[in-house]
Scaffold this motif. Sequence first.
Motif, PDB file in Angstrom:
ATOM      1  N   LYS A  66      -6.477   2.878  -1.632  1.00  0.00           N
ATOM      2  CA  LYS A  66      -5.176   2.856  -2.448  1.00  0.00           C
ATOM      3  C   LYS A  66      -5.574   3.022  -3.785  1.00  0.00           C
ATOM      4  CE  LYS A  66      -1.859  -0.046  -1.392  1.00  0.00           C
ATOM      5  NZ  LYS A  66      -0.881   0.705  -0.924  1.00  0.00           N
ATOM      6  N   LEU A  68      -0.974  -1.878 -10.362  1.00  0.00           N
ATOM      7  CA  LEU A  68       0.037  -1.671  -9.339  1.00  0.00           C
ATOM      8  C   LEU A  68      -0.676  -2.315  -7.991  1.00  0.00           C
ATOM      9  CD1 LEU A  68       1.374   1.844 -10.225  1.00  0.00           C
ATOM     10  CD2 LEU A  68       2.609  -0.493 -10.525  1.00  0.00           C
ATOM     11  N   TYR A  87       7.677   2.070  -7.282  1.00  0.00           N
ATOM     12  CA  TYR A  87       6.628   1.429  -6.657  1.00  0.00           C
ATOM     13  C   TYR A  87       6.929  -0.274  -6.553  1.00  0.00           C
ATOM     14  CZ  TYR A  87       1.715   0.416  -5.197  1.00  0.00           C
ATOM     15  OH  TYR A  87       0.526  -0.027  -4.434  1.00  0.00           O
ATOM     16  N   LEU A 108      -4.090   6.052  -6.076  1.00  0.00           N
ATOM     17  CA  LEU A 108      -3.361   5.799  -7.356  1.00  0.00           C
ATOM     18  C   LEU A 108      -3.758   6.379  -8.616  1.00  0.00           C
ATOM     19  CD1 LEU A 108      -1.956   2.156  -6.676  1.00  0.00           C
ATOM     20  CD2 LEU A 108      -0.667   4.372  -6.653  1.00  0.00           C
ATOM     21  N   GLU A 115       0.929  -5.506  -6.027  1.00  0.00           N
ATOM     22  CA  GLU A 115       1.328  -5.552  -4.555  1.00  0.00           C
ATOM     23  C   GLU A 115       0.634  -6.727  -3.772  1.00  0.00           C
ATOM     24  OE1 GLU A 115       0.738  -2.567  -0.433  1.00  0.00           O
ATOM     25  OE2 GLU A 115       0.456  -1.619  -2.569  1.00  0.00           O
TER      26      GLU A 115
END
Length: 395
Positions: free
Chosen positions: A10, A108, A38, A14, A112
């Motif tokens: 991930k 980010l 997002y 990104l 999450e």
Amino acid sequence: MNNREEYREKLTELRRYFHRYPELALKEEKTSAFIREYLEKRGYHLTKVPPTGWIAQLPAKDKKKCTIVLRAEMDGLPMEEKTGLPYASVHKGCMHACGHDAILATALTMAEILAQEQDDFPANVRFLFEPAEEIGEGAGRMIEAGALENPKADAFLMFHYATDMPLGMAVHDGQASAMIGGIRIEVHGKSSHWSEASKGIDSIYAASLAVSRIHELNQTYHGSAPCLVGVGTIHGGEYANIIADHVVMNGNIRAVKEEDFQELYRRLTDILKQTGQETGTDITVEFTKEPVLAFANDPELTEIGTRAGGEVFGDRFVLEGEDEVFLSGDNAYRYFQRTKGLFTVFLAAVPGKEHPLHHPGFVLDEEILPYSLETLYKILYSIGKEYEKKKEGRT
């Protein structure tokens, strides 16, 4: 967060997305839209910071927890990328040559994780997606929009990626940045055709003499800590057969210590005055904007960062002293003026490609990404737990 490796794919995806699509300061429209989508999908409440910035925070279920602010910069630099990477910038004349792509990816991913762990995580974390850091305007805009308020921030955390050393981490014990002031030097002479050179006053000659003396100043002035005067651009003249009557030079003064900054400015003005008198030109110097001030890491947060860095990086973690402060600055000093803060640097050099920041060949080792994510998680968690302990001690 149980295993940093589960986030590697991930993080890489990104980071490469942002690297491929960089945008310049205050024009980060697509980056901003991506961030919004997002985070909203993961339950964050977002406050727009015009034109492109965001303040993002999950609705606080436990308002007794401390509030930690984590900042991520968004903007790229106005330069043509020369890395040859398969995910190189597709935007001509714009590149992420300062690691903001990696910072965004890490922030980010952290957002999450915390959305999933909100009930058990010991702190409320507010994310700042700051535009225009590269031109020194982002932090002011964020603060004006309430980045450190409602509720008031208990701590501020920022991080960068550097490529001068292989995989590792560094934290400064005390002062962590330099004081920087952008300068504009203008040289005014007198135009004339070169066939009648005696009727003109050559501003290019005067400018070259000034640049030479600035170089000498850097060689001879020994401050209490690293410092210098730099000229980055010089523009003058219109035709090959005309004596130039105007030259503009842009540069900066950089110093770890403010007293050296002020002394260099004083000596610079003396040099320019002397050069003007000798050449018959009129030379002026002015700051292009308010100087960026230095900032220092909070001792308690430094201890937390040192502990987390040691756990993740082992002997590849370095605690640096004030004599190792780089001549770099950041408008983040505005956050440090208002709350205690910590600045960490993750080291990610690719062997044989140790290009500095703001270089068209800048590349970073993506191996650092899961390690930096884990370290930042530990720092945030530890700050929250320390806050809990202090609170319990007061009750």
